[in-house]
Design a protein around this motif. Structure first.
Motif, PDB file in Angstrom:
ATOM      1  N   ILE A   1       0.865  -1.165   0.000  1.00 33.19           N
ATOM      2  CA  ILE A   1       0.000   0.000   0.000  1.00 33.19           C
ATOM      3  C   ILE A   1       0.906   1.220   0.000  1.00 33.19           C
ATOM      4  N   VAL A   2       0.819   1.994  -1.069  1.00 31.60           N
ATOM      5  CA  VAL A   2       1.658   3.173  -1.241  1.00 31.60           C
ATOM      6  C   VAL A   2       0.839   4.404  -0.877  1.00 31.60           C
ATOM      7  N   GLU A   3       1.374   5.224   0.038  1.00 29.11           N
ATOM      8  CA  GLU A   3       0.710   6.470   0.416  1.00 29.11           C
ATOM      9  C   GLU A   3       1.412   7.633  -0.272  1.00 29.11           C
ATOM     10  N   LEU A   4       0.623   8.461  -0.931  1.00 29.64           N
ATOM     11  CA  LEU A   4       1.171   9.623  -1.627  1.00 29.64           C
ATOM     12  C   LEU A   4       1.270  10.814  -0.679  1.00 29.64           C
ATOM     13  N   LEU A   5       1.974  11.840  -1.101  1.00 28.87           N
ATOM     14  CA  LEU A   5       2.171  13.035  -0.284  1.00 28.87           C
ATOM     15  C   LEU A   5       0.850  13.669   0.131  1.00 28.87           C
ATOM     16  N   LYS A   6      -0.160  13.598  -0.734  1.00 28.45           N
ATOM     17  CA  LYS A   6      -1.466  14.193  -0.431  1.00 28.45           C
ATOM     18  C   LYS A   6      -2.366  13.279   0.399  1.00 28.45           C
ATOM     19  N   GLY A   7      -1.851  12.104   0.790  1.00 30.88           N
ATOM     20  CA  GLY A   7      -2.598  11.212   1.664  1.00 30.88           C
ATOM     21  C   GLY A   7      -3.358  10.093   0.971  1.00 30.88           C
ATOM     22  N   ARG A   8      -3.465  10.134  -0.330  1.00 28.31           N
ATOM     23  CA  ARG A   8      -4.164   9.055  -1.037  1.00 28.31           C
ATOM     24  C   ARG A   8      -3.336   7.785  -0.987  1.00 28.31           C
ATOM     25  N   LYS A   9      -4.032   6.644  -0.952  1.00 27.77           N
ATOM     26  CA  LYS A   9      -3.345   5.353  -0.875  1.00 27.77           C
ATOM     27  C   LYS A   9      -3.738   4.490  -2.065  1.00 27.77           C
ATOM     28  N   PHE A  10      -2.753   3.747  -2.565  1.00 26.51           N
ATOM     29  CA  PHE A  10      -2.969   2.878  -3.710  1.00 26.51           C
ATOM     30  C   PHE A  10      -2.330   1.520  -3.457  1.00 26.51           C
ATOM     31  N   CYS A  11      -2.941   0.485  -4.007  1.00 31.08           N
ATOM     32  CA  CYS A  11      -2.378  -0.858  -3.943  1.00 31.08           C
ATOM     33  C   CYS A  11      -1.463  -1.062  -5.137  1.00 31.08           C
ATOM     34  N   VAL A  12      -0.282  -1.605  -4.871  1.00 28.58           N
ATOM     35  CA  VAL A  12       0.723  -1.807  -5.914  1.00 28.58           C
ATOM     36  C   VAL A  12       1.249  -3.233  -5.811  1.00 28.58           C
TER      37      VAL A  12
END
Length: 96
Positions: free
Chosen positions: A64-75
């Motif tokens: 689970i990757v969290e971006l600087l703006k707080g959104r999370k994505f599965c990779v």
């Protein structure tokens, strides 16, 4: 009425106790990634704040990757771009 109140208090205490031990169904569900949740395109390394591997109990291995703006994505952790990101992280941590 007293029995109902006592039962309600017991259920609330049980819910608080299991949440404090990290056993809530919601929290374990959100830490897994399922096939349709994976992002297909590359995320620029400069956008990534952090990452976390999913539990081994999940049906798909993922990060689970969290971006600087707080959104999370599965990779998919085997994606070449993510492997390159990990290598760069290891090199930058070794030079500190």
């Amino acid at each position: 009425m007293k029995l109902f109140s006592l039962t309600l208090v017991a259920l609330l205490l049980a819910a608080v106790w299991t949440e404090s031990w990290g056993m809530s169904f919601r929290s374990s569900y959100t830490k897994c990634c399922y096939k349709k949740m994976f992002i297909e395109k590359e995320i620029p390394a400069s956008f990534i704040r952090s990452y976390q591997e999913t539990s081994p109990r999940c049906s798909h291995r993922a990060v689970i990757v969290e971006l600087l703006k707080g959104r999370k994505f599965c990779v998919d952790p085997t994606e070449p771009w993510f492997q390159q990101y990990l290598q760069r992280q290891k090199l930058s941590n070794a030079s500190v």
